[in-house]
Each structure stands twice: as structure tokens, then as C-alpha cells.
Write a protein that holds these residues in place. Structure first.
Motif, PDB file in Angstrom:
ATOM      1  N   ASP A 148     -17.983   7.630   3.984  1.00 21.74           N
ATOM      2  CA  ASP A 148     -16.747   8.392   3.865  1.00 21.74           C
ATOM      3  C   ASP A 148     -16.578   8.864   2.423  1.00 21.74           C
ATOM      4  OD1 ASP A 148     -13.442   7.839   5.185  1.00 21.74           O
ATOM      5  OD2 ASP A 148     -14.071   9.223   3.618  1.00 21.74           O
ATOM      6  N   GLU A 149     -16.222  10.135   2.259  1.00 21.35           N
ATOM      7  CA  GLU A 149     -16.154  10.713   0.927  1.00 21.35           C
ATOM      8  C   GLU A 149     -15.031  10.161   0.078  1.00 21.35           C
ATOM      9  OE1 GLU A 149     -16.079  14.899   1.027  1.00 21.35           O
ATOM     10  OE2 GLU A 149     -18.130  15.058   1.762  1.00 21.35           O
ATOM     11  N   ASN A 150     -14.057   9.558   0.733  1.00 21.34           N
ATOM     12  CA  ASN A 150     -12.877   9.146  -0.009  1.00 21.34           C
ATOM     13  C   ASN A 150     -12.744   7.644  -0.145  1.00 21.34           C
ATOM     14  OD1 ASN A 150     -11.075  10.527  -1.459  1.00 21.34           O
ATOM     15  ND2 ASN A 150      -9.911  11.335   0.291  1.00 21.34           N
ATOM     16  N   THR A 151     -13.866   6.948  -0.142  1.00 17.67           N
ATOM     17  CA  THR A 151     -13.750   5.496  -0.199  1.00 17.67           C
ATOM     18  C   THR A 151     -14.626   4.914  -1.309  1.00 17.67           C
ATOM     19  OG1 THR A 151     -15.566   5.148   1.351  1.00 17.67           O
ATOM     20  CG2 THR A 151     -13.359   5.328   2.293  1.00 17.67           C
ATOM     21  N   PRO A 174     -15.337   8.210  -5.446  1.00 15.19           N
ATOM     22  CA  PRO A 174     -15.890   7.947  -4.120  1.00 15.19           C
ATOM     23  C   PRO A 174     -17.353   7.510  -4.214  1.00 15.19           C
ATOM     24  CG  PRO A 174     -14.620   9.967  -4.099  1.00 15.19           C
ATOM     25  CD  PRO A 174     -14.648   9.509  -5.516  1.00 15.19           C
ATOM     26  N   THR A 216      -6.575   0.950  -7.341  1.00 14.90           N
ATOM     27  CA  THR A 216      -7.105   0.843  -5.972  1.00 14.90           C
ATOM     28  C   THR A 216      -7.167  -0.621  -5.552  1.00 14.90           C
ATOM     29  OG1 THR A 216      -8.526   2.729  -6.475  1.00 14.90           O
ATOM     30  CG2 THR A 216      -8.995   1.539  -4.452  1.00 14.90           C
ATOM     31  N   ARG A 230     -14.457  -1.907   2.071  1.00 18.85           N
ATOM     32  CA  ARG A 230     -14.408  -0.446   1.961  1.00 18.85           C
ATOM     33  C   ARG A 230     -12.938  -0.022   1.877  1.00 18.85           C
ATOM     34  NH1 ARG A 230     -17.924   3.620   2.734  1.00 18.85           N
ATOM     35  NH2 ARG A 230     -19.531   2.251   3.567  1.00 18.85           N
ATOM     36  N   GLN A 255      -6.942   6.907  -3.546  1.00 18.79           N
ATOM     37  CA  GLN A 255      -5.931   7.959  -3.669  1.00 18.79           C
ATOM     38  C   GLN A 255      -6.231   8.799  -4.906  1.00 18.79           C
ATOM     39  OE1 GLN A 255      -2.057   6.132  -3.375  1.00 18.79           O
ATOM     40  NE2 GLN A 255      -2.342   5.726  -1.203  1.00 18.79           N
ATOM     41  N   THR A 308      -9.895   3.021   0.827  1.00 21.71           N
ATOM     42  CA  THR A 308      -9.613   4.442   0.632  1.00 21.71           C
ATOM     43  C   THR A 308      -9.033   4.652  -0.765  1.00 21.71           C
ATOM     44  OG1 THR A 308      -9.092   4.541   2.958  1.00 21.71           O
ATOM     45  CG2 THR A 308      -8.432   6.432   1.637  1.00 21.71           C
ATOM     46  N   ASN A 342      -4.658  -2.817  -2.771  1.00 26.84           N
ATOM     47  CA  ASN A 342      -5.265  -3.470  -1.606  1.00 26.84           C
ATOM     48  C   ASN A 342      -5.290  -4.990  -1.729  1.00 26.84           C
ATOM     49  OD1 ASN A 342      -6.361  -1.270   0.297  1.00 26.84           O
ATOM     50  ND2 ASN A 342      -6.880  -0.530  -1.743  1.00 26.84           N
TER      51      ASN A 342
END
Lengths: 528, 376
Positions: B2-5, B70, B24, B12, B16, B14, B28
Motif C-alpha cells: 500500500d502506497e500510504n503505509t 510510505p 505515526t 503496518r 497521514q 497508515t 497508533n
């Protein structure tokens, strides 16, 4: 405030007037300064003193004391003339634009400059800056309201905001900064002569019958009462017999203190309830000792209408009671039963009879306060007012002409004087002057004067001087300061022993009955 | 992929927009320790405590300033990271008078170092913030005793000449949080980094005492200081976290309504701090709110009702005082009417107090003559 404190950081332009924010509301001043330094917001300061905030300002407009209506009309003149106003807001949300336009027609930058002393060019530039913002916030304080034209000044600020669509939007608004922890709550709770709690008029038959039913009483008066500034003269003439004063020290904070003292001395029976033997308490027949904020549970409403919890942290000293309990006990002994188990029970009653507080419970504000109006248990509160409509429907522009202050300078009293607070003290000093460190930083009263004026009157920094007005005289230290502008001096009003309010003028605003504490004429001479 | 992770410690996550690795992770629930990082300020990456291992990067990266890109694979507690953090902590502990219980003790008594520091501090107590120190917490967490390097002698003397803040340069780790608190948060611009290299010092103006600088004693720097370099003068050695009850309330000065925490011991308020992460002030206070609490326990407080007789006050019981007030109010109301009476309620007291004053005036005195000092 129509908007919240955090919301100030959303503004593109911030107009601060009549507020020495860094000293009186330091934490709000940080929000303003962050908006400027970190987000690039433009700051316009309109103030007769070169206050600290001026260091952060794009424009400082220095008006002559008591000329606020003139510069505000001048800004609106430029905005309308250059077609910078928000036409859709004016069209959809307001009425009276044509009347306003006609009134401000004569307030050309040149005419305004003559009255206010602000260069015409600055009026034009400030107007363009304010009107050009996506969202512009107005912050004001007692420098706007403590004038015989205080109500007019506020109406002009509201007109300016409406003209540019700066109400009901994020980062906009007309935001009075409340000077006392619960001045908002005291108003909300019916601590005013004309309204019950939640601003329900005392002459509205519906409100009267509602309160009579809720309180189990009949015969409530439908005649609006007197303001503090109206009560005192009636004490002087003997019409007024008795007062019950809770946590106030008018014998330092009132205008024209010499007269106020005489008025109090005419009362038959004075009861003062306070945490200290204040100047006012000393005149009482009975003094009742009360808890300070750290000794009781309850709520305060802050300047952004946020109702927040106050929690008991320590036991009070000696035989000291909460204010509400003392009042309830007097009522009960007068044959009106006011038995409340605790402050929470009082709050429950408040929410039952006060629509704007109807949905607030102590549980809901345990972690974070709620902004009123919050009419229902599932209502999230109202951080920003007037987003859709004004309480009266359309916002009304009031066309207001300029009137000079009640007292102007002359040969005998050649200097203008204005009053306010300093960073290290608070109001009449009864609390802050108990902290040694604060006293070390700000030990005594002073008169702040420009270098040029000091030279003119042959005075030097640190001289003891006599400052006299038509009403009284005090002796203070002279402080030569860059904050002062030629022709105008400043004295803080905290210090009872050299009370600035012995000098101030008690001339009242005809609507708000606020005295013109911010303008009077004085003369200064070296003390013997 | 995934490009945004990004992947942190095998999770894994996501990302912002414009987020750092630290943001990040914290969003989380992954803890990365920090020391110089101050919430709400611009990260400086100075202390190197938050370093993390980013696969394929040439060196360890500070999580507080490195953007989450990413595809990154991040390890926050790898052996290499732990070694680096331990070294940073050893150096920080050796840089000054960090005499707390992270030090090993020889045969049950204090080490020579601790005795020496106590002499410097002129006390037989440990560091004034022992038990409330982020450096101490980190030293425990990474089991660092501060004895790997020889301690550096204090370079600058302690400053105690103002009424509110003790500046103890012997405990300053030069993290810069106070500078950020002053410049980025309160925007008072009173302090900054001065001098260079091993002479570095936090200075006010051109290295003046705070009392002679632009400092307005808001105390934001004390609240930001992770160690014992900046401490309230009045509560230094008086306040210990395990002895004080904390009560959150609302400040009683101006109308901003700052949320503050009263620290109470033996029925006395011994310290005041701003309540973090809570509007409207998010931890900030001013000099009055933070330091102006002496009035609570002032010997000048009224402690019993007073009745004036022949021009002088005498103490009275509540029963006597309340009966007198109730009797006189009743007499005056019945003789002259309620409109000959007035109540000044208060912008200082609670809503509950004000509401009952309003009810009393209208329902008992039968007048609307009630006001307060909103006008003054």
C-alpha cells in the motif's frame, strides 16, 4: 466571545483594541502572538498606549482617548467607499446598511484623523487589511467599554464585523475578553438588574410566572432594578437603606472613590461577604467570611462561554462557609426555605430554569467544559455563535455619530489619564498582593509618562509626584516609559493606598451605566 | 505494498500527510521515548533519544523530525537503537548534577558524587525533581546509571535572584524545551541558546538574570523542563509527587478560565501547574495563575463572622451573625420596601453562588436591585 479562544488562531487578521492582552489576559495573548509568528496572521492594534502587543503588530493605530467611534466609522467609511464589504452577508444577514452608510459618509480618513490623531493613511490601510481577510477576529476589553460611549463603541465593532461578514465564521467574531474569572457566569446567572438567569427579562410576564412557579413564590417585581453605579447615589440621598455585597470591593474599583465612600457611609445596614477584610468590608456592619475558589465545588463560565468545573482542594480556614450556603441560610432565616444539600443541587436547579444551561451537567463537564447555549442533554454546546442567524433574526447596523469623552483637558488639568491593570496584580489587589513575589515585581502604584512629558514638567523617573483631578489627588511614583504617548498618562488601579479611582470620572454610559474609567483630565506636580 | 503505509515494529500503519515517524507511532499507540520533544512546538531533534532504526537508512534517524515516508520499515527498540539511547543517556547523566537513585550506591550509603552534589545544593536531599524527572525515568527504563563517564563540574552558578524560578544550570541538559516553551508556545521570546560548544547555556537576553530580562514569569519553561534545571522556588524540595494530591480546577483570576492543577499536601496548596491537553490553555498559565496562590493560606483570611459595635468589629458565631442579618434585612424590607435594598453579587464566585444571590434578591428581598462589577 462569539468565538472561542482557540479559534483566534484561525484568523488571518486580528484586530485588538482597548485590551492590553499580554498583561491582562496573558494566555490569550500567546494565542494571538502564535497566530502572528507561526501562521503569519496580521495584527492590528488600536490602543492609546504602546503596549507589548504592538511589537507583534503590522499596524499600531494610536487614537486619542475616547475617540473610538470615530476611527471605527472611519474604517467602515473606507471599506464601503472602496467596495470591500461582504455584500452577500450584508444582504442576507443584516439590516440598516443604508443608514450606516449615510452615517459613516462624513467620516473620511482626513476627518477621522483630526478627531483621533491617527494618520489618514493608517485608517485606509487598516481598513483594507481588515476587510481583505478571509476571516478577521476582533478582540476588545475595558478600553472599549469604560467610556460614556462604551455601548456605541461596541455597536461599531459589531457593525464593522458584520460589514465584512466576520460573524458566525471560524476565525472571526467580536470577542470581548472578560476580565474576571466568572464575570460571564455572574451575568448568566442573573446577577444583573434586568434579567433572570439565562437573560430572561424580569419584565417579561412569561419569565416571571415561570420563575414564581419554580421558586414557589409570588409577587416578583417586574420593575428592572438598579445598577451598582445607580445604587450608590440613592444611598447618598437616603432612598437606599441597605446593601448586601458578596465578593466585591467597590471601594477600590468604583469611579470617583471619595464620592463612593460617602455614599456607602449613608447606608443604614451594610453586609459584606468576602475572604478578606477589604476596604469595602471595613465599612460594613456585619462581615461574613467565605470560601475561596480552592475551598469549594461549583462552576465558572469563562470568556468564551465555556462552563467549567471548580473543585474543592483544601478545607477552608476557621469558620468559613461557601457563599451560596451563607445566602441560603440568610434566606431561610428570613422565612424562605433554601435548603440545598450541596452546590451540585444548586446547579441542578440552574439547569432547570436556565435554557442556555439546560443540557449541561457536572458529569458532562467533568473533563472538558461546554460552551453555552447548550439547551439539551444531547446538544454539543455552541463554540461559535450566530452561524446561521442572530437571536433577533437579522443583525442590525446602528448608525452612530461621534461624541467626545465627558471630560477633556484644559489649562488647569492639561493631561489625559487612563487606567488599567499590570501583569503582576489583579483588580483591587486583595488576592495578588498577598503573594510576596508578585509584590516584589510590582510593589507600588506609579504613573506612566512619556519622556517628552516628563521633560516638559521637569520630572524624572522615580520622582514622587502628586496626580490630581477635579475629584481627588493621589501620590505615586513617576515611571518614564516608552509605552506612554505624549499628553496621556496611565495609572494602574490595584493599589488602594494610592487608588487611581480617586481621580477617575464617574460619568456613565447612558445604556450600560459603565463609568468612563478610561478617560479623565489630570495635572501632575512633584510631591513636596 | 500500500502506497500510504509504513511498518513500525512489524505493524503496518497508515500514514497521514506531513506526519513524522514519532507522530505515526504515537497515534497508533507505539511508544517512542523522547526528551527534547515538546508538544505544540517545532521539533528540533536535538537530544537523539527518539532515534529509530529505519531499514536501508545509513544511520539511526530521529523519529521526531523524520517524515513518515510510505514504504519505510522502522524498528523502535532494536539492539542498535537501545545501544544508542543508552549512550545518549550516559552522556546526559554525566553532564551535570543528576544525583538521583539511578546511581548505584556503594555499601548502602550515597556515593561520593551524591554527597558532593548535596554539598553544592546545600541540602541533604536528593535532586529537587527526584521522582518527577523524564531523564530519571529514561535512565530506569534503559538501566543506565550515569557512571560510564566522569561527571562534568557545573559550569554556571545557580540563579536564585528572582521570586519565582530557580535556574539550576548544573542540571540543565540543554534539550531546549524551555526555549521552545518561551518562544514557540508563549511567544515571550525571553530566553535562547547562548555561547557555543561546551560553554552552551540557556540565556535570557544577553545572559542576564531573568528578573532583568523580558521574562514575564509565566513559568511555561518550568512546566516544559524535563529535568530539575527549572523549578518553582516556593515548591523546590517542598513538593514530591508521591506526597501531593492533585486536584484539577479552574483558575480564579481573569476570564480565560485556565485549567490548573492544585497540588495539595497537609491541607495546603504547595504548587500549581497548568493542566496539559485541556482547553482553553493546554497547560499554559500566567504568573498570577501559577505563582499567585499565597492568598489561599494567608493569615489575613477572615475566619469568623464579624459584627461591628461602636465602630469596632468583634467576632461572632454564625448563628448570631446570620440572625442579625436576617432580622435587619427583614425590618428594612418591611419598612421601606425591597427597592430600598440592593445586592452586589460577584464576578469572582461560582455560578451556584451567583444564582442563589439572584434568587435571594428577587424572591426574598422582592427587588431586582442586583448587579456586580462587570462594569468596573
Amino acid at each position: 466571545m462569539t468565538n472561542t479562544i482557540a479559534d483566534i488562531e484561525e484568523a488571518d487578521v486580528i484586530l485588538v483594541t482597548g485590551s492590553n492582552t499580554t498583561e491582562n489576559h496573558p494566555v490569550i495573548s500567546s494565542v494571538v502572538k502564535r497566530a502572528v509568528t507561526r501562521r503569519g496572521a496580521k495584527l492590528i492594534v488600536v490602543d492609546p498606549r504602546r503596549i507589548k502587543l504592538v511589537d507583534f503588530a503590522d499596524k499600531w493605530l494610536r487614537q486619542n482617548l475616547g475617540t473610538d467611534v470615530a476611527w471605527l466609522n472611519g474604517l467602515m467609511h473606507v471599506i464601503i467607499k472602496e467596495d470591500l464589504h461582504d455584500k452577500s452577508f450584508v444582504e442576507n444577514r443584516t439590516e440598516g446598511f443604508e443608514e450606516l452608510k449615510a452615517m459613516v459618509e462624513k467620516f473620511t480618513p482626513e476627518y477621522v484623523s483630526e478627531i483621533t490623531g491617527i494618520p489618514a493613511k493608517d485608517i485606509v490601510e487598516a481598513a483594507r487589511l481588515y476587510a481583505g481577510a478571509r476571516a478577521a477576529s476582533i478582540l476588545y476589553c475595558m478600553g472599549i467599554t469604560q467610556h460614556v460611549t462604551g455601548t456605541d463603541n461596541v455597536k461599531c465593532l459589531a457593525s464593522l464585523a458584520m460589514l465584512c461578514g466576520n460573524l458566525g465564521n471560524r476565525g472571526g467574531g467580536v470577542n470581548p475578553l472578560r476580565g474576571q474569572n466568572n464575570v460571564q457566569g455572574a451575568c448568566d446567572m442573573g446577577g444583573l438588574p434586568n434579567v433572570f438567569s439565562g437573560y430572561q427579562p424580569v419584565n417579561d410576564p412569561g419569565a416571571i410566572s415561570k420563575m414564581e412557579k419554580a421558586w414557589g413564590v409570588s409577587g416578583l417585581s417586574d420593575k428592572p432594578g438598579l445598577t451598582v453605579t445607580q445604587m450608590l447615589p440613592k444611598a447618598h440621598t437616603g432612598e437606599f437603606k441597605s446593601m448586601y455585597i458578596i465578593g466585591e470591593n467597590p471601594l477600590v474599583s468604583d469611579a470617583d472613590l471619595n464620592h463612593a465612600e460617602e455614599c456607602f457611609s449613608h447606608l443604614d445596614f451594610l453586609v459584606v461577604q468576602d475572604i478578606f477584610m477589604t476596604e469595602t468590608a471595613k465599612m460594613a456592619d456585619v462581615v461574613l467570611p467565605s470560601c475561596c475558589f480552592a475551598e469549594k465545588d461549583g462552576t465558572f463560565a469563562n470568556t468564551e462561554r465555556r462552563v467549567q468545573r471548580v473543585r474543592k482542594a483544601v478545607e477552608p480556614p476557621g469558620e468559613v462557609w461557601e457563599d451560596w450556603r451563607i445566602t441560603a441560610e440568610i434566606a431561610t432565616r428570613m422565612g424562605f426555605d433554601m435548603g440545598y444539600a450541596n452546590a451540585a443541587a444548586v446547579f441542578d436547579e440552574i439547569t432547570r430554569v436556565t435554557p442556555s444551561y439546560g443540557g449541561i451537567t457536572w458529569d458532562r463537564i467533568e473533563k472538558e467544559g461546554l460552551h453555552w447555549p447548550c439547551p439539551a442533554a444531547d446538544h454539543p454546546g455552541t463554540p461559535i455563535l450566530h452561524t446561521e442567524a442572530f437571536p433577533i433574526g437579522k443583525g442590525k447596523f446602528f448608525p452612530i455619530d461621534f461624541l467626545p469623552p465627558a471630560e477633556t483637558t484644559d489649562d488647569e488639568y492639561p493631561l489625559y489619564m487612563t487606567t488599567g491593570r499590570v501583569l503582576y496584580h489583579y483588580h483591587t489587589g486583595s488576592m495578588t498582593r498577598k503573594t510576596d513575589g508578585l509584590n516584589e515585581r510590582a510593589p507600588e502604584s506609579f504613573v506612566e509618562m512619556s519622556r517628552a512629558d516628563a521633560d516638559k514638567y521637569g520630572l524624572a523617573d522615580g520622582d514622587r509626584v502628586k496626580v490630581a483631578s477635579r475629584r481627588g489627588e493621589i501620590e505615586v511614583l513617576l515611571s518614564v516609559s516608552d509605552k506612554a504617548v505624549d499628553g496621556t498618562v496611565f495609572i494602574p488601579f490595584h493599589y488602594a493606598e494610592a487608588a487611581a479611582n480617586r481621580l477617575t470620572n464617574s460619568a456613565l454610559d447612558p445604556v450600560s451605566k459603565i463609568p468612563e474609567l478610561k478617560v479623565c483630565a489630570v495635572r501632575i506636580s512633584k510631591a513636596a | 505494498m500500500d502506497e500510504n503505509t509504513i511498518i513500525i515494529n512489524g505493524n503496518r500503519l497508515t500514514v497521514q500527510p506531513d506526519e513524522t515517524i514519532l507522530e505515526t507511532a504515537r497515534r497508533n499507540g507505539i511508544d517512542i521515548p523522547t526528551l527534547c520533544h515538546l508538544k505544540g512546538a517545532i521539533p528540533t531533534g536535538a537530544c537523539r533519544i527518539c532515534v529509530v532504526e529505519v531499514e536501508k537508512a545509513r544511520s539511526l534517524m530521529p523519529a521526531c523530525t523524520t517524515p513518515s515516508q510510505p514504504g519505510m520499515v522502522v524498528h523502535t527498540e532494536s539492539p542498535e537503537v537501545v545501544v544508542s539511547r543508552r549512550m545518549s543517556l550516559e552522556l546526559l547523566l554525566a553532564s551535570g548534577n543528576h544525583n538521583c537513585a539511578v546511581r548505584k550506591s556503594d555499601t548502602g550509603s550515597f556515593t561520593a558524587f551524591q554527597l558532593e552534589v548535596q554539598k553544592y545544593d546545600n541540602t541533604d536531599d536528593l535532586c529537587p525533581v527526584w521522582g518527577d524527572c523524564e531523564l530519571q525515568d529514561l535512565a530506569y527504563r534503559y538501566q543506565v546509571s550515569g557512571e560510564a563517564f566522569e561527571s562534568t563540574a557545573p559550569r554556571y552558578p545557580m540563579e536564585t535572584v528572582n521570586p519565582f524560578i530557580v535556574r539550576d544550570f548544573s542540571r540543565c541538559v540543554l534539550c531546549g524545551r524551555c526555549v521552545q516553551a518561551c518562544n514557540d508556545i508563549q511567544v515571550n521570546n525571553a530566553i535562547s541558546f547562548g555561547y557555543r560548544g561546551s560553554d552552551a547555556k540557556i540565556v535570557a537576553g544577553g545572559d542576564r538574570a531573568l528578573k532583568d530580562s523580558d521574562c514575564v514569569f509565566c513559568g511555561e519553561c518550568i512546566q516544559a523542563c524535563p529535568v530539575g534545571a527549572l523549578v518553582e522556588k516556593d515548591s523546590r524540595y517542598v513538593w514530591r509527587p508521591w506526597e501531593a494530591r492533585k486536584i484539577r480546577t479552574t483558575c480564579s483570576y481573569c476570564g480565560v478560565g485556565c485549567q490548573l492543577t492544585l497540588h495539595v499536601r497537609d491541607n495546603r496548596v504547595i504548587r500549581v501547574t497548568g493542566t496539559e491537553d485541556s482547553p482553553p490553555n493546554n497547560g499554559s498559565l500566567c504568573v498570577k495563575g501559577r505563582f499567585g496562590y499565597s492568598f489561599i493560606h494567608s493569615p489575613e483570611r477572615l475566619t469568623s463572622p464579624q459584627i461591628k459595635e461602636n465602630g469596632k468589629f468583634r467576632e461572632a458565631s454564625w448563628d448570631e451573625a446570620l440572625d442579625l442579618v436576617a432580622r435587619r434585612f427583614t425590618e428594612i424590607r418591611d419598612a421601606h420596601g425591597g427597592d430600598a435594598m440592593g445586592v452586589l453579587t460577584s464576578a469572582r464566585v461560582t455560578n451556584e453562588d451567583n444564582y442563589l444571590a439572584n434568587k435571594f434578591t428577587r424572591a426574598v428581598l422582592k427587588t431586582n436591585n442586583i448587579d456586580h462589577c462587570a462594569r468596573l
